[in-house]
Design a protein around this motif. Structure first.
Motif, mmCIF file in Angstrom:
data_model
loop_
_atom_site.group_PDB
_atom_site.id
_atom_site.type_symbol
_atom_site.label_atom_id
_atom_site.label_comp_id
_atom_site.label_asym_id
_atom_site.label_seq_id
_atom_site.Cartn_x
_atom_site.Cartn_y
_atom_site.Cartn_z
ATOM 1 N N ARG A 66 0.942 -1.606 -0.011
ATOM 2 C CA ARG A 66 -0.225 0.157 -0.170
ATOM 3 C C ARG A 66 0.723 1.159 -0.187
ATOM 4 N NH1 ARG A 66 -4.590 -2.394 -1.656
ATOM 5 N NH2 ARG A 66 -5.722 -4.293 -0.260
ATOM 6 N N GLY A 67 2.042 1.676 0.144
ATOM 7 C CA GLY A 67 3.255 2.231 0.355
ATOM 8 C C GLY A 67 2.827 2.922 1.812
ATOM 9 N N PRO A 68 4.067 3.241 2.229
ATOM 10 C CA PRO A 68 4.482 3.752 3.966
ATOM 11 C C PRO A 68 3.500 4.466 4.480
ATOM 12 C CG PRO A 68 6.181 4.876 2.817
ATOM 13 C CD PRO A 68 5.511 3.648 1.757
ATOM 14 N N LEU A 69 3.117 5.586 3.377
ATOM 15 C CA LEU A 69 2.197 6.456 3.721
ATOM 16 C C LEU A 69 0.911 6.427 4.579
ATOM 17 C CD1 LEU A 69 1.798 10.391 4.164
ATOM 18 C CD2 LEU A 69 1.031 9.893 1.657
ATOM 19 N N PRO A 70 -0.087 5.400 3.753
ATOM 20 C CA PRO A 70 -1.425 5.450 4.214
ATOM 21 C C PRO A 70 -0.890 4.350 5.421
ATOM 22 C CG PRO A 70 -1.083 3.675 2.042
ATOM 23 C CD PRO A 70 -0.003 5.258 2.249
ATOM 24 N N ALA A 112 7.064 2.268 9.404
ATOM 25 C CA ALA A 112 6.423 3.298 7.873
ATOM 26 C C ALA A 112 7.627 4.448 8.161
ATOM 27 C CB ALA A 112 4.934 3.912 8.753
ATOM 28 N N LEU A 113 7.451 5.038 9.081
ATOM 29 C CA LEU A 113 9.108 6.604 9.157
ATOM 30 C C LEU A 113 9.820 5.524 8.347
ATOM 31 C CD1 LEU A 113 7.633 7.672 12.289
ATOM 32 C CD2 LEU A 113 7.555 9.132 9.724
ATOM 33 N N ALA A 114 10.219 4.730 8.522
ATOM 34 C CA ALA A 114 11.892 4.520 8.065
ATOM 35 C C ALA A 114 11.715 4.582 6.483
ATOM 36 C CB ALA A 114 12.493 3.141 8.586
ATOM 37 N N THR A 115 10.984 3.421 6.146
ATOM 38 C CA THR A 115 10.053 3.654 4.847
ATOM 39 C C THR A 115 9.719 4.790 4.024
ATOM 40 O OG1 THR A 115 9.666 1.587 5.085
ATOM 41 C CG2 THR A 115 9.573 2.170 2.719
ATOM 42 N N MET A 116 9.677 5.646 4.571
ATOM 43 C CA MET A 116 9.168 7.057 4.067
ATOM 44 C C MET A 116 10.760 7.768 4.093
ATOM 45 S SD MET A 116 5.434 8.311 6.008
ATOM 46 C CE MET A 116 5.591 10.070 5.109
ATOM 47 N N LEU A 117 11.547 8.475 5.138
ATOM 48 C CA LEU A 117 12.462 7.864 4.821
ATOM 49 C C LEU A 117 13.823 7.893 4.171
ATOM 50 C CD1 LEU A 117 14.210 8.357 8.786
ATOM 51 C CD2 LEU A 117 13.411 10.331 7.267
ATOM 52 N N PRO A 332 20.513 2.818 8.567
ATOM 53 C CA PRO A 332 20.469 2.951 7.202
ATOM 54 C C PRO A 332 21.258 1.807 6.376
ATOM 55 C CG PRO A 332 21.742 5.056 8.477
ATOM 56 C CD PRO A 332 21.248 3.658 9.192
ATOM 57 N N LEU A 333 21.835 1.227 7.044
ATOM 58 C CA LEU A 333 22.449 -0.172 6.265
ATOM 59 C C LEU A 333 21.045 -0.725 6.302
ATOM 60 C CD1 LEU A 333 24.328 -2.309 5.766
ATOM 61 C CD2 LEU A 333 24.711 -2.329 7.803
ATOM 62 N N VAL A 334 20.388 -1.694 6.964
ATOM 63 C CA VAL A 334 18.801 -2.541 6.639
ATOM 64 C C VAL A 334 18.956 -1.854 5.605
ATOM 65 C CG1 VAL A 334 16.798 -2.553 7.208
ATOM 66 C CG2 VAL A 334 18.583 -2.714 9.478
ATOM 67 N N ALA A 335 18.371 0.095 5.356
ATOM 68 C CA ALA A 335 17.421 0.259 3.715
ATOM 69 C C ALA A 335 18.064 -0.170 2.902
ATOM 70 C CB ALA A 335 17.385 1.820 3.971
ATOM 71 N N ASP A 336 19.556 0.389 3.294
ATOM 72 C CA ASP A 336 20.781 0.169 1.438
ATOM 73 C C ASP A 336 20.929 -1.121 1.475
ATOM 74 O OD1 ASP A 336 21.128 2.322 1.641
ATOM 75 O OD2 ASP A 336 23.140 2.391 2.335
ATOM 76 N N PRO A 341 11.787 -3.761 -3.521
ATOM 77 C CA PRO A 341 9.589 -3.950 -3.687
ATOM 78 C C PRO A 341 10.119 -4.897 -2.034
ATOM 79 C CG PRO A 341 10.849 -5.233 -5.822
ATOM 80 C CD PRO A 341 11.607 -4.974 -4.779
ATOM 81 N N MET A 342 10.910 -4.851 -1.389
ATOM 82 C CA MET A 342 10.889 -4.862 -0.151
ATOM 83 C C MET A 342 11.585 -4.110 1.060
ATOM 84 S SD MET A 342 11.751 -9.412 -0.595
ATOM 85 C CE MET A 342 11.319 -9.479 0.899
ATOM 86 N N VAL A 343 11.361 -2.529 0.544
ATOM 87 C CA VAL A 343 12.103 -1.721 1.791
ATOM 88 C C VAL A 343 11.464 -2.443 2.916
ATOM 89 C CG1 VAL A 343 12.585 0.377 2.185
ATOM 90 C CG2 VAL A 343 13.117 -0.347 0.358
ATOM 91 N N GLY A 344 9.439 -1.712 2.529
ATOM 92 C CA GLY A 344 9.227 -2.041 4.382
ATOM 93 C C GLY A 344 9.274 -3.627 4.726
ATOM 94 N N ARG A 345 9.400 -4.556 3.926
ATOM 95 C CA ARG A 345 9.238 -5.638 4.711
ATOM 96 C C ARG A 345 10.944 -6.022 5.613
ATOM 97 N NH1 ARG A 345 6.733 -11.006 1.601
ATOM 98 N NH2 ARG A 345 5.018 -9.654 1.123
ATOM 99 N N TYR A 346 12.333 -5.050 4.674
ATOM 100 C CA TYR A 346 12.579 -5.595 5.431
ATOM 101 C C TYR A 346 13.113 -4.434 7.040
ATOM 102 C CZ TYR A 346 15.912 -7.937 2.081
ATOM 103 O OH TYR A 346 16.715 -8.930 1.756
ATOM 104 N N ASN A 347 12.498 -3.033 6.517
ATOM 105 C CA ASN A 347 12.307 -2.326 8.259
ATOM 106 C C ASN A 347 11.442 -3.084 9.334
ATOM 107 O OD1 ASN A 347 13.944 -0.219 7.189
ATOM 108 N ND2 ASN A 347 12.388 0.556 6.221
#
Length: 432
Positions: A66-70, A112-117, A332-336, A341-347
């Motif tokens: 759905r995206g991090p915003l909603p 959600a905040l981490a993914t938005m960052l 930041p390492l988690v994000a990198d 397609p899996m940024v939210g799942r990793y966070n």
């Protein structure tokens, strides 16, 4: 920072400010103000933590689909409702249910905040973005706790109701700020589902097969178990029982921890942002091992009470220095490491590991800190040295750009591996 990133940071800081109003006083509120007893207060605190464990396994998929915003807006609404309900709860049932809603809402906010960052930053600016978030959140928590302490009165339940309503208002503000954020477009999970054999995979098995991410999660568990999981349980019990410090001194120690983070964050950032992340984390392990040795002196040495107090305050301050070094490296390492397609799942996976450590840490450290003083210090010195060993091992799994983002002179595709029309050589192997 761009306008979107500034708004995210402001909303994150305000929500931390709201949490600071109530978290330090939750036990007193349930047990004494509402007269529900110590047992109920313990249940409420446990439910607050367990609710996070219940929702985090599903949060990542929702963020990616759905995206991090909603997801953030829904979480902020739930947290606001839980805080407001807890402020007027006068029975065991309502207190427990309100704590569950509040705990679930605040837990979902983190990934959600981490993914938005991540969406609003690049690998070269991400280090500073996460450092700024950590700085503002600690500042918000500290100020919220100080202001809340001036407002509360155990003899006036309405004063606590006011605190919870302020907290709820801060979550509403976070949701309102989030609505105004315009994130750079990024393909959602529904847009990147496998079409052919060469399409990226996004299942849990993919995450578990990513050796660097699994090692980072193990490292994260040890970090949060050996530090954050001990602050208000084992280390507090050790300080009062073994070192003989006054309970009020723990407040000074926590203030010293926050002060070091606030004062040192950007000085530390200048020192670490051009160095290898794995080496910075390894240094944190050594600093924390020394912190535990200082705590050992406070409780097991033969110095004066003044020296013991100073040693315990210094222990919390040294932990703050390590935290300031971790904020621009681990998140930041988690994000990198995450494929797009899996940024939210990793966070969410990393947030779940953190929550598990925060649940297990007090259960293990509390009894040891209160009674087994020598073994407690030795155990956590070894855990801290384990952080150093695990960090150095993780460094061997990272690409040079992942370990040291300052090597990047062009936009990185560390978190954009799902884009099919780029040159293959530019995409690192995010999943090993």
């Amino acid at each position: 920072m761009g306008a979107a990133l500034r708004r995210i940071q402001v909303g994150s800081a305000l929500s931390a400010f709201g949490l600071g109003f109530t978290v330090p006083y939750l036990y007193v509120y349930v047990a004494q103000v509402r007269d529900l007893g110590a047992g109920t207060a313990g249940v409420v605190l446990a439910v607050f933590a367990m609710a996070a464990l219940a929702v985090l396994p599903f949060t990542g998929r929702a963020v990616d689909r759905r995206g991090p915003l909603p997801v953030l807006i829904a979480a902020a609404g739930a947290a606001a409702a839980g805080a407001a309900a807890l402020g007027v709860a006068d029975s065991v049932t309502t207190a427990v249910l309100s704590a569950a809603v509040l705990g679930a809402g605040t837990a979902v906010m983190q990934p959600a905040l981490a993914t938005m960052l991540v969406r609003c930053s690049s690998p070269t600016t991400r280090t500073r973005a996460f450092a700024m978030q950590f700085f503002l959140q600690n500042l918000g928590l500290g100020i919220g706790g100080l202001v809340g302490g001036q407002l509360v009165d155990v003899d006036r339940p309405s004063s606590f109701t006011l605190l919870f309503l302020i907290e709820a208002a801060m979550f509403v503000v976070l949701g309102a700020v989030a609505v105004t954020v315009r994130l750079p477009h990024s393909p959602l999970l529904a847009e990147t589902r496998p079409v052919g054999e060469g399409a990226p995979k996004t299942g849990l098995r993919t995450l578990l097969s990513h050796r660097a991410m699994v090692q980072l999660c193990v490292l994260g568990f040890v970090i949060f178990f050996a530090c954050y999981g001990q602050f208000e349980s084992g280390l507090a019990a050790y300080g009062t029982e073994a070192a003989g410090i006054e309970p009020s001194t723990l407040g000074i120690a926590l203030a010293a921890n926050t002060a070091v983070i606030v004062a040192a964050q950007f000085v530390v950032l200048r020192l670490v942002e051009r160095r290898r992340r794995s080496r910075v984390i390894a240094w944190v392990g050594l600093i924390w091992a020394f912190a535990w040795i200082v705590a050992g002196y406070a409780g097991l040495g033969h110095g004066s009470q003044t020296m013991a107090t100073a040693a315990m305050v210094s222990t919390y301050a040294l932990f703050g220095l390590g935290e300031a070094m971790l904020s621009p490296t681990v998140a930041p390492l988690v994000a990198d490491l995450a494929p797009e397609p899996m940024v939210g799942r990793y966070n969410s996976a990393f947030a779940l590991v953190k929550q598990l450590a925060l649940a297990v840490g007090p259960a293990v450290g509390g009894p040891m800190g209160a009674s087994a003083h020598g073994p407690y210090i030795v155990t956590f010195v070894l855990f801290s040295l384990g952080i150093t060993a695990l960090a150095l091992r993780l460094g061997r799994q990272l690409s040079p750009e992942q370990d040291r983002p300052s090597l990047l002179h062009t936009p990185s595709r560390v978190v954009a591996v799902s884009v099919p029309d780029r040159e293959p050589v530019a995409a690192p192997a995010a999943v090993r």
